[in-house]
Design a protein around this motif. Structure first.
Motif, PDB file in Angstrom:
ATOM      1  N   ARG A  17       0.837  -1.211   0.000  1.00 49.27           N
ATOM      2  CA  ARG A  17       0.000   0.000   0.000  1.00 49.27           C
ATOM      3  C   ARG A  17       0.871   1.259   0.000  1.00 49.27           C
ATOM      4  NH1 ARG A  17      -4.944  -1.812   0.324  1.00 49.27           N
ATOM      5  NH2 ARG A  17      -5.478  -3.563   1.637  1.00 49.27           N
ATOM      6  N   GLN A  18       1.507   1.488  -1.136  1.00 49.47           N
ATOM      7  CA  GLN A  18       2.383   2.654  -1.296  1.00 49.47           C
ATOM      8  C   GLN A  18       1.800   3.590  -2.357  1.00 49.47           C
ATOM      9  OE1 GLN A  18       5.966   0.674  -2.470  1.00 49.47           O
ATOM     10  NE2 GLN A  18       6.642   0.379  -0.358  1.00 49.47           N
ATOM     11  N   PRO A  19       0.825   4.413  -1.987  1.00 50.97           N
ATOM     12  CA  PRO A  19       0.195   5.295  -2.981  1.00 50.97           C
ATOM     13  C   PRO A  19       1.175   6.305  -3.579  1.00 50.97           C
ATOM     14  CG  PRO A  19      -0.566   5.830  -0.771  1.00 50.97           C
ATOM     15  CD  PRO A  19       0.248   4.588  -0.658  1.00 50.97           C
ATOM     16  N   LYS A  69      -6.149   4.665  -7.013  1.00 44.03           N
ATOM     17  CA  LYS A  69      -5.455   5.336  -5.910  1.00 44.03           C
ATOM     18  C   LYS A  69      -6.100   4.949  -4.574  1.00 44.03           C
ATOM     19  CE  LYS A  69      -2.569   8.800  -4.757  1.00 44.03           C
ATOM     20  NZ  LYS A  69      -1.215   8.969  -5.193  1.00 44.03           N
ATOM     21  N   ALA A  70      -7.426   4.911  -4.534  1.00 45.65           N
ATOM     22  CA  ALA A  70      -8.131   4.506  -3.316  1.00 45.65           C
ATOM     23  C   ALA A  70      -7.848   3.045  -2.984  1.00 45.65           C
ATOM     24  CB  ALA A  70      -9.636   4.726  -3.475  1.00 45.65           C
ATOM     25  N   THR A 110      -4.484   2.934  -1.447  1.00 42.49           N
ATOM     26  CA  THR A 110      -4.395   3.694  -0.197  1.00 42.49           C
ATOM     27  C   THR A 110      -5.194   3.056   0.943  1.00 42.49           C
ATOM     28  OG1 THR A 110      -4.207   5.716  -1.502  1.00 42.49           O
ATOM     29  CG2 THR A 110      -4.698   5.976   0.820  1.00 42.49           C
ATOM     30  N   LEU A 111      -6.452   2.735   0.686  1.00 43.72           N
ATOM     31  CA  LEU A 111      -7.362   2.290   1.737  1.00 43.72           C
ATOM     32  C   LEU A 111      -7.213   0.800   2.032  1.00 43.72           C
ATOM     33  CD1 LEU A 111     -10.533   4.164   0.473  1.00 43.72           C
ATOM     34  CD2 LEU A 111      -8.921   4.923   2.222  1.00 43.72           C
TER      35      LEU A 111
END
Length: 189
Positions: A111-113, A146-147, A150-151
């Motif tokens: 999880r590396q946006p 992106k979500a 990220t989430l």
């Protein structure tokens, strides 16, 4: 061993001559003939046994196995698999694809946006058409991607249940009504 050697062609020829048996019987018989012929060759002077078609060593490299090797994640690879992966990485056409695939997998797993935009840039500018297309499709739905990176929340559980319901529905197609479908779905849980 002369004459026709392919079971299918042999079957077609003997059917024209009046044979009424099945193809499976012909295939089994020709398989036994091939085995006995092979044993006869093995017993000849100065000749060892014929090598088998499949070696007992490492499984053949298929596309599925190659992807598994590349994207295995944190699990340690065996020595043979590491050697195979190194050989793949040394191939000039595969090295950039392997690097991009592993970077994207790490980006999603960890999880590396912040790494998404640079990766999309590298993929878009790569010489590999598939990565260019993949990057383009990710950019078209950028906010969702992106979500997703990220989430921590995911709709994977819901999708899994929907997939299971559709599988049960396909199995029962035309057999019963909604009552049995709901009963099977609840009992399968």
């Amino acid at each position: 061993m002369g004459g026709v050697r392919q079971a299918k062609r042999l079957f077609e020829e003997i059917v024209q001559q009046g044979y009424q048996g099945s193809y499976v019987t012909v295939a089994r018989y020709t398989h036994r003939l091939r085995q006995s012929y092979r044993q006869q060759l093995d017993s000849l002077e100065g000749r060892g046994p014929a090598p088998s078609n499949i070696t007992a060593g490492q499984a053949p490299l298929t596309a599925r196995r190659a992807v598994w090797l590349l994207l295995k994640g944190a699990k340690p690879l065996s020595v043979e698999d590491e050697g195979l992966l190194l050989k793949l990485q040394q191939h000039p056409n595969l090295a950039p694809a392997i690097q991009l695939a592993q970077q994207f997998a790490d980006l999603v797993r960890q999880r590396q946006p912040g790494q998404l935009d640079p990766w999309l840039e590298r993929a878009s500018s790569s010489s590999i058409k598939q990565f260019q297309n993949f990057a383009k499709s990710l950019q078209e739905d950028y906010e969702a991607v992106k979500a997703g990176v990220t989430l921590e929340i995911s709709n994977g559980q819901v999708e899994g249940q929907v997939n299971r319901l559709k599988m049960i529905k396909r199995q029962m197609y035309g057999r019963a009504g909604l009552a049995l479908l709901s009963r099977r779905f609840l009992l399968a849980s």
